[in-house]
Design a protein around this motif. Structure first.
Motif, PDB file in Angstrom:
ATOM      1  N   ASP A 143       0.818  -1.216   0.000  1.00 36.04           N
ATOM      2  CA  ASP A 143       0.000   0.000   0.000  1.00 36.04           C
ATOM      3  C   ASP A 143       0.847   1.260   0.000  1.00 36.04           C
ATOM      4  N   TYR A 144       2.159   1.136   0.070  1.00 34.13           N
ATOM      5  CA  TYR A 144       3.028   2.299  -0.048  1.00 34.13           C
ATOM      6  C   TYR A 144       3.672   2.383  -1.425  1.00 34.13           C
ATOM      7  N   ARG A 145       3.147   1.635  -2.385  1.00 33.34           N
ATOM      8  CA  ARG A 145       3.732   1.604  -3.729  1.00 33.34           C
ATOM      9  C   ARG A 145       2.631   1.670  -4.764  1.00 33.34           C
ATOM     10  N   ARG A 146       2.969   2.220  -5.926  1.00 36.00           N
ATOM     11  CA  ARG A 146       2.100   2.019  -7.083  1.00 36.00           C
ATOM     12  C   ARG A 146       2.338   0.577  -7.531  1.00 36.00           C
ATOM     13  N   SER A 160      -2.969   3.061  -8.041  1.00 37.62           N
ATOM     14  CA  SER A 160      -2.100   4.079  -7.467  1.00 37.62           C
ATOM     15  C   SER A 160      -1.857   3.828  -5.987  1.00 37.62           C
ATOM     16  N   ARG A 161      -0.854   4.527  -5.473  1.00 31.01           N
ATOM     17  CA  ARG A 161      -0.462   4.318  -4.083  1.00 31.01           C
ATOM     18  C   ARG A 161      -1.420   4.995  -3.113  1.00 31.01           C
ATOM     19  N   THR A 162      -1.868   6.177  -3.416  1.00 29.58           N
ATOM     20  CA  THR A 162      -2.573   6.987  -2.432  1.00 29.58           C
ATOM     21  C   THR A 162      -4.088   6.808  -2.456  1.00 29.58           C
ATOM     22  N   ASP A 163      -4.710   7.074  -3.602  1.00 29.47           N
ATOM     23  CA  ASP A 163      -6.175   7.093  -3.640  1.00 29.47           C
ATOM     24  C   ASP A 163      -6.793   5.844  -4.245  1.00 29.47           C
ATOM     25  N   GLY A 164      -5.948   4.866  -4.603  1.00 27.24           N
ATOM     26  CA  GLY A 164      -6.489   3.633  -5.154  1.00 27.24           C
ATOM     27  C   GLY A 164      -7.030   3.770  -6.558  1.00 27.24           C
ATOM     28  N   LYS A 165      -6.686   4.862  -7.223  1.00 22.40           N
ATOM     29  CA  LYS A 165      -7.138   5.058  -8.607  1.00 22.40           C
ATOM     30  C   LYS A 165      -6.539   3.976  -9.490  1.00 22.40           C
ATOM     31  N   THR A 166      -7.360   3.481 -10.419  1.00 21.45           N
ATOM     32  CA  THR A 166      -6.917   2.403 -11.293  1.00 21.45           C
ATOM     33  C   THR A 166      -6.910   2.843 -12.748  1.00 21.45           C
ATOM     34  N   SER A 167      -6.184   2.089 -13.553  1.00 21.13           N
ATOM     35  CA  SER A 167      -6.137   2.348 -14.976  1.00 21.13           C
ATOM     36  C   SER A 167      -5.972   1.013 -15.692  1.00 21.13           C
ATOM     37  N   TYR A 168      -6.487   0.961 -16.929  1.00 20.92           N
ATOM     38  CA  TYR A 168      -6.445  -0.270 -17.685  1.00 20.92           C
ATOM     39  C   TYR A 168      -6.047   0.008 -19.131  1.00 20.92           C
ATOM     40  N   HIS A 214       7.897   3.408  -6.892  1.00 20.72           N
ATOM     41  CA  HIS A 214       7.902   4.359  -5.789  1.00 20.72           C
ATOM     42  C   HIS A 214       6.937   5.528  -5.979  1.00 20.72           C
ATOM     43  N   GLY A 215       6.484   5.749  -7.174  1.00 14.40           N
ATOM     44  CA  GLY A 215       5.620   6.893  -7.421  1.00 14.40           C
ATOM     45  C   GLY A 215       4.235   6.727  -6.839  1.00 14.40           C
ATOM     46  N   THR A 216       3.480   7.801  -6.861  1.00 18.31           N
ATOM     47  CA  THR A 216       2.146   7.792  -6.285  1.00 18.31           C
ATOM     48  C   THR A 216       1.057   7.531  -7.309  1.00 18.31           C
ATOM     49  N   THR A 217       1.243   8.012  -8.513  1.00 20.61           N
ATOM     50  CA  THR A 217       0.182   7.915  -9.502  1.00 20.61           C
ATOM     51  C   THR A 217       0.222   6.577 -10.236  1.00 20.61           C
ATOM     52  N   THR A 262       0.356   4.360 -13.459  1.00 13.48           N
ATOM     53  CA  THR A 262       0.875   4.459 -14.805  1.00 13.48           C
ATOM     54  C   THR A 262       1.135   3.072 -15.359  1.00 13.48           C
ATOM     55  N   LEU A 263       0.991   2.920 -16.665  1.00 12.98           N
ATOM     56  CA  LEU A 263       1.237   1.643 -17.324  1.00 12.98           C
ATOM     57  C   LEU A 263       2.605   1.614 -18.004  1.00 12.98           C
ATOM     58  N   ALA A 264       3.433   2.591 -17.700  1.00 11.45           N
ATOM     59  CA  ALA A 264       4.765   2.649 -18.288  1.00 11.45           C
ATOM     60  C   ALA A 264       5.706   1.686 -17.574  1.00 11.45           C
ATOM     61  N   VAL A 265       6.313   0.808 -18.324  1.00 10.75           N
ATOM     62  CA  VAL A 265       7.220  -0.193 -17.750  1.00 10.75           C
ATOM     63  C   VAL A 265       8.346   0.471 -16.967  1.00 10.75           C
ATOM     64  N   ARG A 266       8.867   1.582 -17.503  1.00  8.79           N
ATOM     65  CA  ARG A 266      10.028   2.240 -16.901  1.00  8.79           C
ATOM     66  C   ARG A 266       9.726   2.853 -15.535  1.00  8.79           C
ATOM     67  N   SER A 267       8.453   2.933 -15.167  1.00  8.89           N
ATOM     68  CA  SER A 267       8.077   3.570 -13.893  1.00  8.89           C
ATOM     69  C   SER A 267       8.065   2.596 -12.723  1.00  8.89           C
ATOM     70  N   TYR A 268       8.462   1.366 -12.966  1.00  7.41           N
ATOM     71  CA  TYR A 268       8.420   0.346 -11.923  1.00  7.41           C
ATOM     72  C   TYR A 268       9.806  -0.206 -11.671  1.00  7.41           C
ATOM     73  N   LYS A 269      10.124  -0.364 -10.404  1.00 10.18           N
ATOM     74  CA  LYS A 269      11.469  -0.791 -10.023  1.00 10.18           C
ATOM     75  C   LYS A 269      11.544  -2.268  -9.659  1.00 10.18           C
ATOM     76  N   TYR A 270      10.521  -2.753  -8.997  1.00  9.22           N
ATOM     77  CA  TYR A 270      10.547  -4.127  -8.498  1.00  9.22           C
ATOM     78  C   TYR A 270       9.599  -4.997  -9.328  1.00  9.22           C
ATOM     79  N   TRP A 271      10.093  -6.166  -9.718  1.00  7.55           N
ATOM     80  CA  TRP A 271       9.338  -7.051 -10.595  1.00  7.55           C
ATOM     81  C   TRP A 271       9.310  -8.464 -10.051  1.00  7.55           C
ATOM     82  N   GLY A 272       8.178  -9.121 -10.258  1.00  5.28           N
ATOM     83  CA  GLY A 272       8.096 -10.534  -9.988  1.00  5.28           C
ATOM     84  C   GLY A 272       8.626 -11.332 -11.169  1.00  5.28           C
TER      85      GLY A 272
END
Length: 124
Positions: free
Chosen positions: A30-33, A52-60, A100-103, A105-115
């Protein structure tokens, strides 16, 4: 140690449903997008959904809108991807990722940790 583990993949017939789960260890989701991505053979990894991290906003992604739903269970430190009306084009390895960001986004580059991913095959 930060770790994401996907589960729930498998073989499903067209029109079927499946729920993927992404469980985190080493940090609280809950502290991560959080995003779900997929990669089919010979294709680039693409964003499917995010929350998203803060308001739970989703995107598809347009290709899954109305068929997939992302949700988060903070008590279980798990994010889910409920998939319905599956089609063969949904066949891919599905990955969850945390950033680490709050919003959202579907951009691959915006994510640091991967399964490591879980395979979904939609076929009759």
């Amino acid at each position: 140690q930060v770790q994401l583990v996907e589960s729930g993949g498998g073989l499903v017939q067209p029109g079927g449903s499946l729920r993927l789960a992404c469980t985190a260890s080493g940090f609280t989701l809950d502290y991560r997008r959080i995003g779900w991505f997929r990669q089919a053979p010979g294709k680039e990894r693409e964003g499917v959904s995010c929350i998203s991290r803060t308001d739970g906003k989703t995107s598809y992604a347009d290709s899954v809108t109305g068929r997939f739903t992302i949700s988060r269970d903070n008590a279980k430190n798990t994010v889910y991807l409920q998939m319905s009306s599956l089609i063969p084009e949904d066949t891919a390895v599905y990955y969850c990722a945390a950033g680490h960001g709050t919003t959202c986004t579907l951009a691959v580059r915006s994510y640091k940790y991967w399964g490591r991913g879980t395979q979904l095959t939609v076929s009759s």
